[in-house]
Design an enzyme around this catalytic site. Sequence first.
Site, PDB file in Angstrom:
ATOM      1  N   LYS A  25     -25.254 -39.856 -41.272  1.00 58.47           N
ATOM      2  CA  LYS A  25     -25.102 -40.437 -42.615  1.00 58.47           C
ATOM      3  C   LYS A  25     -23.734 -40.094 -43.210  1.00 58.47           C
ATOM      4  O   LYS A  25     -23.040 -40.956 -43.730  1.00 58.47           O
ATOM      5  CB  LYS A  25     -26.215 -39.933 -43.557  1.00 58.47           C
ATOM      6  N   ARG A 100     -34.280 -38.807 -51.620  1.00 58.21           N
ATOM      7  CA  ARG A 100     -34.944 -38.199 -50.473  1.00 58.21           C
ATOM      8  C   ARG A 100     -36.428 -38.021 -50.702  1.00 58.21           C
ATOM      9  O   ARG A 100     -37.118 -37.496 -49.835  1.00 58.21           O
ATOM     10  CB  ARG A 100     -34.375 -36.802 -50.295  1.00 58.21           C
ATOM     11  N   ARG A 139     -22.440 -29.162 -33.794  1.00 58.99           N
ATOM     12  CA  ARG A 139     -21.788 -29.088 -35.102  1.00 58.99           C
ATOM     13  C   ARG A 139     -21.679 -27.668 -35.638  1.00 58.99           C
ATOM     14  O   ARG A 139     -20.659 -27.272 -36.192  1.00 58.99           O
ATOM     15  CB  ARG A 139     -22.540 -29.976 -36.099  1.00 58.99           C
ATOM     16  N   ARG A 141     -23.289 -26.155 -38.236  1.00 57.57           N
ATOM     17  CA  ARG A 141     -23.437 -25.851 -39.651  1.00 57.57           C
ATOM     18  C   ARG A 141     -24.582 -24.839 -39.786  1.00 57.57           C
ATOM     19  O   ARG A 141     -25.483 -24.816 -38.957  1.00 57.57           O
ATOM     20  CB  ARG A 141     -23.773 -27.146 -40.410  1.00 57.57           C
ATOM     21  N   ARG A 152     -36.047 -28.961 -41.461  1.00 59.00           N
ATOM     22  CA  ARG A 152     -35.420 -30.141 -42.077  1.00 59.00           C
ATOM     23  C   ARG A 152     -36.044 -31.425 -41.524  1.00 59.00           C
ATOM     24  O   ARG A 152     -36.254 -32.385 -42.257  1.00 59.00           O
ATOM     25  CB  ARG A 152     -33.909 -30.121 -41.848  1.00 59.00           C
TER      26      ARG A 152
HETATM   27  P1  AP5 Z   1     -23.427 -36.158 -39.903  1.00 56.52           P
HETATM   28  O1  AP5 Z   1     -22.599 -37.357 -40.213  1.00 56.52           O
HETATM   29  O2  AP5 Z   1     -23.075 -34.860 -40.521  1.00 56.52           O
HETATM   30  O3  AP5 Z   1     -24.978 -36.490 -40.126  1.00 56.52           O
HETATM   31  P2  AP5 Z   1     -25.838 -36.454 -41.446  1.00 56.52           P
HETATM   32  O4  AP5 Z   1     -26.883 -37.499 -41.272  1.00 56.52           O
HETATM   33  O5  AP5 Z   1     -24.950 -36.511 -42.625  1.00 56.52           O
HETATM   34  O6  AP5 Z   1     -26.516 -35.057 -41.274  1.00 56.52           O
HETATM   35  P3  AP5 Z   1     -26.774 -33.935 -42.347  1.00 56.52           P
HETATM   36  O7  AP5 Z   1     -27.193 -32.732 -41.560  1.00 56.52           O
HETATM   37  O8  AP5 Z   1     -25.667 -33.802 -43.314  1.00 56.52           O
HETATM   38  O9  AP5 Z   1     -27.999 -34.555 -43.082  1.00 56.52           O
HETATM   39  P4  AP5 Z   1     -29.044 -33.860 -43.870  1.00 56.52           P
HETATM   40  O10 AP5 Z   1     -29.711 -35.027 -44.437  1.00 56.52           O
HETATM   41  O11 AP5 Z   1     -29.929 -32.938 -43.139  1.00 56.52           O
HETATM   42  O12 AP5 Z   1     -28.214 -32.853 -44.795  1.00 56.52           O
HETATM   43  P5  AP5 Z   1     -27.581 -32.981 -46.239  1.00 56.52           P
HETATM   44  O13 AP5 Z   1     -26.211 -32.427 -46.184  1.00 56.52           O
HETATM   45  O14 AP5 Z   1     -27.805 -34.306 -46.816  1.00 56.52           O
HETATM   46  O15 AP5 Z   1     -23.429 -36.021 -38.312  1.00 56.52           O
HETATM   47  C1  AP5 Z   1     -24.112 -34.965 -37.675  1.00 56.52           C
HETATM   48  C2  AP5 Z   1     -23.382 -34.583 -36.376  1.00 56.52           C
HETATM   49  O16 AP5 Z   1     -23.470 -35.666 -35.456  1.00 56.52           O
HETATM   50  C3  AP5 Z   1     -21.886 -34.308 -36.561  1.00 56.52           C
HETATM   51  O17 AP5 Z   1     -21.509 -33.280 -35.681  1.00 56.52           O
HETATM   52  C4  AP5 Z   1     -21.242 -35.633 -36.167  1.00 56.52           C
HETATM   53  O18 AP5 Z   1     -19.942 -35.470 -35.680  1.00 56.52           O
HETATM   54  C5  AP5 Z   1     -22.180 -36.129 -35.097  1.00 56.52           C
HETATM   55  N1  AP5 Z   1     -22.262 -37.595 -35.056  1.00 56.52           N
HETATM   56  C6  AP5 Z   1     -22.310 -38.446 -36.109  1.00 56.52           C
HETATM   57  N2  AP5 Z   1     -22.406 -39.718 -35.693  1.00 56.52           N
HETATM   58  C7  AP5 Z   1     -22.474 -39.665 -34.337  1.00 56.52           C
HETATM   59  C8  AP5 Z   1     -22.605 -40.667 -33.313  1.00 56.52           C
HETATM   60  N3  AP5 Z   1     -22.696 -41.971 -33.616  1.00 56.52           N
HETATM   61  N4  AP5 Z   1     -22.641 -40.260 -32.028  1.00 56.52           N
HETATM   62  C9  AP5 Z   1     -22.552 -38.951 -31.717  1.00 56.52           C
HETATM   63  N5  AP5 Z   1     -22.403 -37.947 -32.634  1.00 56.52           N
HETATM   64  C10 AP5 Z   1     -22.377 -38.315 -33.927  1.00 56.52           C
HETATM   65  O19 AP5 Z   1     -28.511 -31.943 -47.046  1.00 56.52           O
HETATM   66  C11 AP5 Z   1     -28.456 -30.559 -46.797  1.00 56.52           C
HETATM   67  C12 AP5 Z   1     -29.447 -29.861 -47.706  1.00 56.52           C
HETATM   68  O20 AP5 Z   1     -29.088 -30.091 -49.086  1.00 56.52           O
HETATM   69  C13 AP5 Z   1     -30.892 -30.346 -47.600  1.00 56.52           C
HETATM   70  O21 AP5 Z   1     -31.575 -29.719 -46.545  1.00 56.52           O
HETATM   71  C14 AP5 Z   1     -31.429 -29.977 -48.982  1.00 56.52           C
HETATM   72  O22 AP5 Z   1     -31.740 -28.606 -49.057  1.00 56.52           O
HETATM   73  C15 AP5 Z   1     -30.253 -30.244 -49.906  1.00 56.52           C
HETATM   74  N6  AP5 Z   1     -30.248 -31.628 -50.458  1.00 56.52           N
HETATM   75  C16 AP5 Z   1     -29.287 -32.575 -50.286  1.00 56.52           C
HETATM   76  N7  AP5 Z   1     -29.623 -33.714 -50.912  1.00 56.52           N
HETATM   77  C17 AP5 Z   1     -30.822 -33.484 -51.505  1.00 56.52           C
HETATM   78  C18 AP5 Z   1     -31.704 -34.277 -52.280  1.00 56.52           C
HETATM   79  N8  AP5 Z   1     -31.431 -35.555 -52.569  1.00 56.52           N
HETATM   80  N9  AP5 Z   1     -32.881 -33.719 -52.704  1.00 56.52           N
HETATM   81  C19 AP5 Z   1     -33.176 -32.438 -52.428  1.00 56.52           C
HETATM   82  N10 AP5 Z   1     -32.392 -31.631 -51.675  1.00 56.52           N
HETATM   83  C20 AP5 Z   1     -31.222 -32.150 -51.219  1.00 56.52           C
HETATM   84 MG    MG Z   2     -24.537 -35.179 -44.181  1.00 53.31          MG
END
Ligand code: AP5
Ligand code: MG
Length: 248
Positions: A25, A100, A139, A141, A152
Amino acid sequence: MAGEADLTGRGGLRLILLGPPNSGKGTQAGRASERLGIPAISTGDMLRQAVAAESPLGNKVEEIMATGELVDDDTMADVVRERLRKGDTRRGFLLDGYPRTLPQAETLEAILGERGEELDAALLVEVPEDELVARALGRGREDDEEEVLRERFRVYREKTAPLIGYYEERDLLRRVDGDRPVAEVTSRILHALGVATQDAGRSGGPAHAASRSRSPLASQPLAASERALAAGGRSGSVGAAGKEARKR
Ligand code: AP5
Ligand code: MG
């Protein structure tokens, strides 16, 4: 209805990106938003910045994020409401990581309603779970550690996956195969929105979004792009059949 023939007709493009952890995403939000000329807004990034800055918000959410749980809906409503007040969202935005939960989807609808706006599309990035785990290993993280990642995924299935049906019912869902090279996923996202994609994979200069997106979006009805994708035989890209059927 929103998201049908002319996505920019109301002077903007309001999008959300849905998908499990590590589905890409964040990667796609940056690329697609650049092409579309609208800001990418990642709630995860905003929260991580707050944690790094040790702000009151950061202190409040740090522990929750470290366990892979969701921050509560009221806190997130404040975060998103404040961010969407900024002037750069006037012509739209691409939200990554919000909503979410069902209450968050309702909050977003309310915020947009107050602005006299509606969501134009919900893009679902679909990737098989074993690929999601492999990506996490690459990654590093903090919340990619195995146990937290598993949590998650669990939280995604329980709290976020119901949004797929929510947006499907509203004819806003666009499915995109995320298990493809990064540039191809971007092309598919733009295609799902009815934007011409010949050069979507290029990482070259920033596209001037608003002007670039306006004419293709305006001139190419979504249904047409969906038919083209469906004809290409890629399963899981776009749920066009049901949408088409409902429109008749
Ligand atoms: P990446 O682009 O980082 O993927 P992503 O979908 O953004 O993954 P996230 O881990 O950021 O999503 P998430 O939803 O768990 O976390 P968020 O930060 O929103 O890509 C991932 C990896 O894959 C990278 O290494 C990339 O290079 C690789 N990649 C990408 N595309 C690829 C492809 N096509 N082929 C191969 N490799 C590829 O949330 C984190 C935390 O914040 C949550 O757990 C929660 O505690 C809190 N939070 C955030 N938003 C909310 C909300 N709305 N409500 C409540 N809590 C929230
Ligand atoms: Mg993300």
